[in-house]
Design a protein around this motif. Sequence first.
Motif, PDB file in Angstrom:
ATOM      1  N   ASP A 104       6.063  15.325   3.826  1.00 54.47           N
ATOM      2  CA  ASP A 104       7.108  15.825   3.646  1.00 54.47           C
ATOM      3  C   ASP A 104       6.312  16.966   5.224  1.00 54.47           C
ATOM      4  O   ASP A 104       7.458  17.798   5.416  1.00 54.47           O
ATOM      5  CB  ASP A 104       6.597  17.252   3.171  1.00 54.47           C
ATOM      6  N   VAL A 105       5.440  16.468   5.252  1.00 54.88           N
ATOM      7  CA  VAL A 105       5.728  17.307   7.154  1.00 54.88           C
ATOM      8  C   VAL A 105       6.099  16.149   8.862  1.00 54.88           C
ATOM      9  O   VAL A 105       5.846  15.436   8.258  1.00 54.88           O
ATOM     10  CB  VAL A 105       3.654  17.403   7.220  1.00 54.88           C
ATOM     11  N   GLU A 106       6.926  17.085   9.230  1.00 58.60           N
ATOM     12  CA  GLU A 106       7.812  16.082   9.909  1.00 58.60           C
ATOM     13  C   GLU A 106       6.776  15.797  11.188  1.00 58.60           C
ATOM     14  O   GLU A 106       6.799  14.281  11.942  1.00 58.60           O
ATOM     15  CB  GLU A 106       9.235  17.229  10.742  1.00 58.60           C
ATOM     16  N   VAL A 129       0.789  -1.458  -0.059  1.00 59.04           N
ATOM     17  CA  VAL A 129       0.183   0.025   0.125  1.00 59.04           C
ATOM     18  C   VAL A 129       0.821   1.292   0.205  1.00 59.04           C
ATOM     19  O   VAL A 129       1.636   1.239   0.426  1.00 59.04           O
ATOM     20  CB  VAL A 129      -1.417   0.162   1.395  1.00 59.04           C
ATOM     21  N   HIS A 130       0.475   2.384  -0.991  1.00 58.31           N
ATOM     22  CA  HIS A 130       1.272   3.183  -1.198  1.00 58.31           C
ATOM     23  C   HIS A 130       0.569   4.361  -0.338  1.00 58.31           C
ATOM     24  O   HIS A 130       0.166   4.571  -0.974  1.00 58.31           O
ATOM     25  CB  HIS A 130       1.675   3.661  -2.204  1.00 58.31           C
ATOM     26  N   VAL A 131       1.107   5.218   0.099  1.00 53.27           N
ATOM     27  CA  VAL A 131       0.145   6.050   0.498  1.00 53.27           C
ATOM     28  C   VAL A 131       1.900   7.578   0.506  1.00 53.27           C
ATOM     29  O   VAL A 131       2.119   7.907   1.055  1.00 53.27           O
ATOM     30  CB  VAL A 131      -0.149   6.588   2.467  1.00 53.27           C
ATOM     31  N   HIS A 132       1.494   8.451  -0.550  1.00 52.98           N
ATOM     32  CA  HIS A 132       2.219   9.436  -0.450  1.00 52.98           C
ATOM     33  C   HIS A 132       2.082  11.740  -0.610  1.00 52.98           C
ATOM     34  O   HIS A 132       1.431  11.600  -1.197  1.00 52.98           O
ATOM     35  CB  HIS A 132       3.151   9.512  -2.322  1.00 52.98           C
ATOM     36  N   PHE A 133       2.435  11.464   0.284  1.00 53.66           N
ATOM     37  CA  PHE A 133       2.212  13.374   1.071  1.00 53.66           C
ATOM     38  C   PHE A 133       0.585  13.325   0.994  1.00 53.66           C
ATOM     39  O   PHE A 133       0.146  14.008   0.408  1.00 53.66           O
ATOM     40  CB  PHE A 133       2.202  13.830  -0.336  1.00 53.66           C
ATOM     41  N   PRO A 134       0.331  12.573   2.356  1.00 51.10           N
ATOM     42  CA  PRO A 134      -1.096  12.756   2.975  1.00 51.10           C
ATOM     43  C   PRO A 134      -1.706  14.145   2.543  1.00 51.10           C
ATOM     44  O   PRO A 134      -0.890  14.880   3.896  1.00 51.10           O
ATOM     45  CB  PRO A 134      -1.628  12.056   3.324  1.00 51.10           C
ATOM     46  N   ASP A 135      -2.824  14.496   3.113  1.00 50.92           N
ATOM     47  CA  ASP A 135      -2.380  16.008   3.397  1.00 50.92           C
ATOM     48  C   ASP A 135      -2.488  15.883   4.836  1.00 50.92           C
ATOM     49  O   ASP A 135      -3.735  15.088   5.648  1.00 50.92           O
ATOM     50  CB  ASP A 135      -4.455  16.164   3.033  1.00 50.92           C
ATOM     51  N   PRO A 136      -1.780  16.923   4.910  1.00 48.40           N
ATOM     52  CA  PRO A 136      -1.450  16.822   6.812  1.00 48.40           C
ATOM     53  C   PRO A 136      -2.717  17.390   7.719  1.00 48.40           C
ATOM     54  O   PRO A 136      -2.713  16.746   8.700  1.00 48.40           O
ATOM     55  CB  PRO A 136      -0.462  18.373   6.740  1.00 48.40           C
ATOM     56  N   LEU A 160      12.391  16.498  -4.776  1.00 49.58           N
ATOM     57  CA  LEU A 160      14.025  15.660  -5.534  1.00 49.58           C
ATOM     58  C   LEU A 160      14.624  17.336  -5.942  1.00 49.58           C
ATOM     59  O   LEU A 160      15.821  16.733  -5.873  1.00 49.58           O
ATOM     60  CB  LEU A 160      13.978  14.807  -6.562  1.00 49.58           C
ATOM     61  N   ALA A 161      13.541  17.318  -6.765  1.00 49.10           N
ATOM     62  CA  ALA A 161      15.040  18.558  -7.696  1.00 49.10           C
ATOM     63  C   ALA A 161      14.883  20.035  -6.353  1.00 49.10           C
ATOM     64  O   ALA A 161      15.932  20.140  -7.094  1.00 49.10           O
ATOM     65  CB  ALA A 161      13.693  19.522  -8.772  1.00 49.10           C
ATOM     66  N   THR A 162      14.208  20.648  -5.602  1.00 45.41           N
ATOM     67  CA  THR A 162      14.574  21.260  -4.857  1.00 45.41           C
ATOM     68  C   THR A 162      15.356  21.507  -3.548  1.00 45.41           C
ATOM     69  O   THR A 162      16.023  22.219  -2.981  1.00 45.41           O
ATOM     70  CB  THR A 162      13.098  21.777  -4.133  1.00 45.41           C
ATOM     71  N   GLY A 163      14.848  20.144  -3.245  1.00 39.18           N
ATOM     72  CA  GLY A 163      16.134  19.376  -2.010  1.00 39.18           C
ATOM     73  C   GLY A 163      15.485  19.601  -0.450  1.00 39.18           C
ATOM     74  O   GLY A 163      15.710  19.408   0.417  1.00 39.18           O
ATOM     75  N   GLN A 164      13.953  20.000  -0.575  1.00 36.37           N
ATOM     76  CA  GLN A 164      13.226  19.801   0.995  1.00 36.37           C
ATOM     77  C   GLN A 164      12.987  18.606   0.859  1.00 36.37           C
ATOM     78  O   GLN A 164      12.939  17.168   0.199  1.00 36.37           O
ATOM     79  CB  GLN A 164      11.716  20.111   0.024  1.00 36.37           C
ATOM     80  N   PRO A 165      12.891  18.474   1.822  1.00 31.49           N
ATOM     81  CA  PRO A 165      12.955  17.169   2.826  1.00 31.49           C
ATOM     82  C   PRO A 165      11.862  16.246   3.189  1.00 31.49           C
ATOM     83  O   PRO A 165      10.615  16.914   2.641  1.00 31.49           O
ATOM     84  CB  PRO A 165      13.385  17.006   4.830  1.00 31.49           C
ATOM     85  N   VAL A 166      12.274  15.184   2.771  1.00 40.31           N
ATOM     86  CA  VAL A 166      10.982  13.969   2.925  1.00 40.31           C
ATOM     87  C   VAL A 166      10.855  13.088   3.708  1.00 40.31           C
ATOM     88  O   VAL A 166      11.777  12.496   4.337  1.00 40.31           O
ATOM     89  CB  VAL A 166      10.605  13.267   1.176  1.00 40.31           C
ATOM     90  N   TRP A 167      10.402  12.103   4.447  1.00 41.50           N
ATOM     91  CA  TRP A 167       9.720  11.613   5.811  1.00 41.50           C
ATOM     92  C   TRP A 167       9.409  10.247   5.195  1.00 41.50           C
ATOM     93  O   TRP A 167       7.987  10.363   4.286  1.00 41.50           O
ATOM     94  CB  TRP A 167       9.703  12.021   7.330  1.00 41.50           C
TER      95      TRP A 167
END
Length: 204
Positions: A144-146, A102-109, A187-194
Amino acid sequence: MIFNLEDDAPLALDHFPDWNHRFGEAAQGLELEIGSGHGGYALGFAKARPGRALVAVEQRKKFAEELRQKLEVRGHANVLALQGDARLLAPRLFRAGTLAAVHVHFPDPWWKRRHHRRRLVDDAMSGLILRLLRPGGLLDFRTDVERYARDAIVRLEEVGFENLCGEGAFAPHDPAEIPSTREKRYLATGQPVWRLRLARPCVI
Ligand SMILES: C[S@@+](CC[C@H](N)C(=O)[O-])C[C@H]1O[C@@H](n2cnc3c(N)ncnc32)[C@H](O)[C@@H]1O
């Protein structure tokens, strides 16, 4: 029989889609993406993993329809785009213990504390995903939300997931992973991803 997660009221008779008929052999490793958005992950999966099958559920009709059209134009039969609320659809689409991932990517925070119960990975959804995965099946969660990542890791471990990176630990970026639409930007901007990589234990 399927039961409502809220009050245990019966919802429908067991009647699941015939995924073998839809995907053939690839249905043996069926995967689910929740909240596919603009479809970057689903389209990448369709191309990179022709022998595997993915059902991408997105609640926004426009996004789901655009993804469906792109899949059709590109001739990808191993991904199915569906429109709807994954919380309601998932237990009607898949038998317990059958999903390979199951993949969940960047769900609304849902930033405000009083809105946290609207988060996709709440207690009910965590339990549902665990039930739908087959033993050893993977939950691939990216945000993207720690704070969301830290809450989710605690909740998912509590509910019974095994953290493949060690208790409380996040996964490193793996360049072999398929990026979602939003992730490509980061990935292009370097913003962190958890990143969380957890599995349904083989023995619960
Ligand atoms: C921030 S976007 C991320 C999209 C995509 N996963 C990505 O990484 O680019 C979150 C998406 O999840 C969808 N979504 C939120 N709750 C959902 C639910 N219960 N069922 C299906 N989709 C949902 C939203 O409509 C939105 O398109």
